[in-house]
Design an enzyme around this catalytic site. Structure first.
Site, mmCIF file in Angstrom:
data_model
loop_
_atom_site.group_PDB
_atom_site.id
_atom_site.type_symbol
_atom_site.label_atom_id
_atom_site.label_comp_id
_atom_site.label_asym_id
_atom_site.label_seq_id
_atom_site.Cartn_x
_atom_site.Cartn_y
_atom_site.Cartn_z
ATOM 1 N N THR A 241 0.845 -1.201 0.000
ATOM 2 C CA THR A 241 0.000 0.000 0.000
ATOM 3 C C THR A 241 0.879 1.250 0.000
ATOM 4 O O THR A 241 0.399 2.348 0.274
ATOM 5 C CB THR A 241 -0.928 0.056 1.240
ATOM 6 O OG1 THR A 241 -0.122 -0.064 2.413
ATOM 7 C CG2 THR A 241 -1.974 -1.034 1.211
ATOM 8 N N ARG A 243 4.141 2.456 -2.416
ATOM 9 C CA ARG A 243 4.243 2.954 -3.775
ATOM 10 C C ARG A 243 4.519 1.786 -4.700
ATOM 11 O O ARG A 243 5.339 0.909 -4.386
ATOM 12 C CB ARG A 243 5.368 3.999 -3.896
ATOM 13 C CG ARG A 243 4.994 5.367 -3.347
ATOM 14 C CD ARG A 243 3.891 6.038 -4.170
ATOM 15 N NE ARG A 243 3.468 7.342 -3.697
ATOM 16 C CZ ARG A 243 2.388 7.589 -2.931
ATOM 17 N NH1 ARG A 243 1.621 6.599 -2.527
ATOM 18 N NH2 ARG A 243 2.071 8.812 -2.582
ATOM 19 N N GLU A 272 0.842 3.912 -12.193
ATOM 20 C CA GLU A 272 -0.631 3.889 -12.142
ATOM 21 C C GLU A 272 -1.211 5.147 -12.768
ATOM 22 O O GLU A 272 -0.546 6.180 -12.796
ATOM 23 C CB GLU A 272 -1.113 3.725 -10.677
ATOM 24 C CG GLU A 272 -0.668 4.810 -9.725
ATOM 25 C CD GLU A 272 -1.094 4.504 -8.285
ATOM 26 O OE1 GLU A 272 -0.653 3.483 -7.723
ATOM 27 O OE2 GLU A 272 -1.856 5.306 -7.727
ATOM 28 N N HIS A 290 -5.858 2.065 -5.475
ATOM 29 C CA HIS A 290 -5.232 3.096 -4.628
ATOM 30 C C HIS A 290 -6.266 3.720 -3.671
ATOM 31 O O HIS A 290 -6.520 4.924 -3.716
ATOM 32 C CB HIS A 290 -4.555 4.183 -5.484
ATOM 33 C CG HIS A 290 -3.474 4.918 -4.733
ATOM 34 N ND1 HIS A 290 -2.357 5.426 -5.328
ATOM 35 C CD2 HIS A 290 -3.352 5.250 -3.419
ATOM 36 C CE1 HIS A 290 -1.592 6.028 -4.427
ATOM 37 N NE2 HIS A 290 -2.182 5.926 -3.260
HETATM 38 C C1 DGY Z 1 -0.637 9.505 -0.264
HETATM 39 O O1 DGY Z 1 -1.194 10.307 0.487
HETATM 40 O O2 DGY Z 1 0.555 9.562 -0.548
HETATM 41 C C2 DGY Z 1 -1.470 8.429 -0.813
HETATM 42 O O3 DGY Z 1 -0.821 7.558 -1.604
HETATM 43 C C3 DGY Z 1 -2.724 8.964 -1.411
HETATM 44 O O4 DGY Z 1 -3.673 8.431 -0.529
#
Ligand code: DGY
Length: 325
Positions: A241, A243, A272, A290
């Site tokens: 979750t 990058r 993405e 995402h």
């Molecule tokens: C961020 O804040 O960096 C996230 O990837 C977007 O939710």
């Protein structure tokens, strides 16, 4: 006094847009028209408006070229995200433009998303959902879609920042053991008994599930590659979750196909919204678009945090509370 001009690249939550419109001469993007994908267009609109600030978001191409094309009127770029790998920090610094982000307020939501993916991957929830929707389910069966439990498994958190630590707190409720890898060991009050690894080998060999919480950028590019995947236990699970760029997609697909990696759960993708083709045909991968910070509460808080940063620079002449450059 004239209100500062603020260019807002994306459609934002209602309360954020209302506050922006109250306090700024705000140029909003109410239909989320895709001009935000084009750096030259962002710069053109900033120039046309004489913007003092740009409120952008994760994924906007705020690269060196875009920043070079911004008008001299721009004093601050505030991103509606904690990650700022989409912003060319050195280019902003060179132009004396302040850059801010929205840390903390999305840690719990992003950890929730990682936990969702962990459960989906371990319990084969994506496969089950697809089966029901396809009307292919023929009823309960003793050996149908057997997954693995999270209980007593060892969770490896790669990047023990705020999000990683929130995930650790959730995982303790599932009686999981927590290990982590980071550049340095966290103080005991943050560690809460989690086991620190100062090298990849011992970390990867010790864990049943890896959850990736690394910042994006060159330093972490394709960190989870074929070699590191091979060092993980057979049957391990991969969650990302953070990058997308920190995972080597082709290597992960090979490992998922061979069964060396049991399952994966991904919320972020390299390049993405493009998604690596190899994932799409695999049943043992759960794919989310995402969604990490996508709760109403969190997105509102992110909007207010971005505006607090803008207010500090443009209205109060104070240091931005969440300045990254
Ligand atoms: C961020 O804040 O960096 C996230 O990837 C977007 O939710």
């Amino acid at each position: 006094m004239a209100r500062p001009v603020l260019l807002v690249t994306r459609k934002l939550p209602e309360a954020t847009e209302a506050r922006a419109a109250r306090d700024y001469d705000a140029r909003l993007n109410p239909k989320d028209a895709p001009w935000f994908r084009d750096g030259a267009e962002i710069a053109r609109r900033a120039t046309e408006a004489g913007a003092a600030g740009v409120l952008c978001a994760a994924g906007d191409p705020m690269n060196a070229q875009t920043i070079a094309a911004l008008p001299a009127s721009v004093k601050v770029i505030a991103t509606f995200s904690v990650g700022y790998d989409h912003i060319a920090i050195d280019a902003a610094k060179a132009r004396g433009i302040v850059v801010t982000n929205t840390p903390e307020v999305l840690s719990f939501a992003t950890a929730e998303c990682a936990f969702t993916l962990m459960l989906m991957a371990a319990r084969r929830a994506g496969e089950g959902e697809r089966m029901v929707r396809a009307r292919a389910w023929e009823g309960w069966a003793p050996t149908q879609l057997m997954g693995v439990t999270l209980e007593n498994k060892t969770l490896g958190i790669a990047g023990f920042g705020r999000i990683g630590r929130e995930l650790a707190a959730m995982a303790r409720g599932f009686r999981m053991k927590i290990h982590y890898r980071d550049i340095q060991r966290a103080p005991a009050d943050l560690e809460q008994g989690a086991v620190f690894h100062d090298n990849d080998d011992s970390f990867l060999g010790a864990i049943d599930i890896i959850s990736m919480h690394m910042p994006g950028g060159d330093a972490t590019r394709k960190w989870l590659n074929a070699e590191r995947l091979a060092r993980m236990k057979k049957g391990a699970i991969v969650i990302n979750t953070g990058r997308g760029g920190s995972v080597d997609d082709a290597a992960l697909v090979d490992a998922l196909k061979s069964g060396h990696i049991r399952a994966a759960g991904l919320d972020v993708y390299d390049g993405e919204p493009k998604v690596f083709d190899g994932y799409l045909g695999l049943e043992n991968v759960a794919l989310l678009p995402h969604l990490g910070s996508a709760t109403i509460e969190t997105r509102d808080a992110m909007g207010h945090r971005a505006l607090d940063n803008l207010d500090a620079v443009l209205r109060l002449n104070q240091p931005a509370p969440h300045r990254v450059a």
